[in-house]
Design an enzyme around this catalytic site. Structure first.
Site, PDB file in Angstrom:
ATOM      1  CB  SER A  33      -0.960  -0.045   1.183  1.00 28.31           C
ATOM      2  OG  SER A  33      -1.959   0.940   1.076  1.00 28.31           O
ATOM      3  CG  ASP A  76      -6.839  -2.651  -3.394  1.00 21.58           C
ATOM      4  OD1 ASP A  76      -7.343  -1.673  -2.805  1.00 21.58           O
ATOM      5  OD2 ASP A  76      -5.604  -2.825  -3.516  1.00 21.58           O
ATOM      6  CG  HIS A 105      -6.038  -1.889   0.367  1.00 17.30           C
ATOM      7  ND1 HIS A 105      -5.226  -1.680  -0.721  1.00 17.30           N
ATOM      8  CD2 HIS A 105      -5.422  -1.288   1.418  1.00 17.30           C
ATOM      9  CE1 HIS A 105      -4.180  -0.969  -0.346  1.00 17.30           C
ATOM     10  NE2 HIS A 105      -4.267  -0.733   0.951  1.00 17.30           N
TER      11      HIS A 105
END
Length: 352
Positions: A191, A285, A315
């Site tokens: 991320s 996601d 995610h």
């Protein structure tokens, strides 16, 4: 790193979540009907149930950064699997208050992975990402250096990137002390950490020693653009549009140019000569299309790039390994992909 100490209430909560995640799929589907995305991918029943339960929880986007950290650190400890400690787990003082943890299986390895945790540049820590760091170390037999980069809003952009560069230079200077070949160092991140890893690789591209591999797991690659997955999954309990806006509000000072490659690495003018790359994406996601766009841009620039596509994943699945067998299996597949890539690079280097 110490094993998390849970209260009685937390132990009960964790036990219930684990029990629910191991129910037969048909029962999970009764409790939470798995959604199907626009690509036709169906979310596994255990993840669908986890998302339904998560939707009713506290939202850190309604909190201060400090309170948000307390909430997410607690949740990540509850949701992450317990993985056996590595033979060596030591704190490393990089300098100027920057710390990291080195995980080592203690074997006859020559590689190291510099790892940057996720959390939108505001949340997350070495502690809450102990599980994926240990999984990488055990699964690849490379050392893993998990970096405690500074967080916003106390330390907004570009502090995290400054810390990443400091960590990289420290590793190159100290690698041989750990039995590591400086030419066998990879970088990885999830991320926000994927953004940090990508930016680092661009920054050191012309240096004599560069990363041998970059592993970008559900990376943030373009703050300026908006792609279909962001709209399709805007209300995802795993990462909502509201939460993304909260992160950016804390991370980027007023007037920041979103086209700056340190903010949006996809928008760099030249992506040639970057290291071989693994981009991992999840089918549910909001950042899925950002990851795909970066992978495609790298390929067009001639960079060898593999995509690990987890069609049913949300995610941050690296952090749900205790309460979702599907998330743990997906994380194991990423670890395996990294291990195979490092073995291939090592074999090629040894033949030269």
């Amino acid at each position: 790193m110490s094993t998390p100490q849970f209260t009685v209430s937390q132990r009960v909560q964790r036990a219930v979540l684990i029990a629910l995640s191991r129910m037969p799929a048909f029962l999970q589907q009764v409790l939470a009907k798995p959604p199907v995305n626009s690509a036709g991918d169906r979310m596994p029943a255990d993840i669908a149930l986890l998302m339904k339960l998560s939707a009713g929880g506290d939202d850190y986007a309604d909190m201060s950064a400090t309170a948000g950290r307390e909430t997410t650190e607690r949740d990540l400890a509850l949701f992450s699997d317990h993985v056996a400690p590595c033979a060596i787990e030591e704190e490393v003082q990089i300098g100027n208050g920057l710390l990291a943890t080195r995980y080592s299986s203690g074997g006859n390895h020559r590689s190291l992975i510099v790892f940057f945790h996720g959390g939108g540049f505001v949340l997350g820590s070495r502690e809450s990402y102990t599980t994926p760091a240990r999984m990488l170390a055990h699964g690849t037999h490379a050392d893993v250096l998990s970096v405690e980069y500074r967080l916003a809003p106390e330390h907004p952009f570009p502090a995290a990137h400054d810390d990443a560069l400091a960590a990289w230079r420290y590793v190159l200077a100290h690698a041989r002390k750990w039995g590591i070949d400086p030419h066998q160092v990879a970088v990885a991140g999830e991320s926000a950490g994927g953004n940090i890893a990508a930016v680092l690789c661009q920054h050191v591209r012309a240096d004599p020693v560069q990363p041998v591999l970059q592993v970008l797991i559900q990376p943030v690659t373009d703050i300026l653009g908006r792609r279909p997955s962001q709209d399709e999954f805007a209300s995802s309990p795993a990462l909502s549009a509201k939460q993304i806006n909260w992160f950016m509000k804390h991370y980027l000072p007023a007037g920041t140019d979103y086209r700056d490659p340190r903010v949006s690495p996809l928008l760099a003018r030249d992506l040639r000569d970057l290291p071989p790359t693994i981009v991992a994406i999840g089918g549910f996601d909001p950042l899925r299309d950002d990851g795909l766009a970066y992978a495609e841009a790298l390929r067009e620039a001639g960079v060898p790039t593999d995509i690990v596509h987890e069609p049913g994943q949300v995610h941050g699945f690296l952090s749900f390994t205790a309460v979702s067998p599907s998330c743990k299996q997906a994380t194991e597949r990423i670890v395996q992909a990294v291990a195979e890539a490092l073995n291939k690079i090592t074999s090629t280097t040894n033949k030269c």
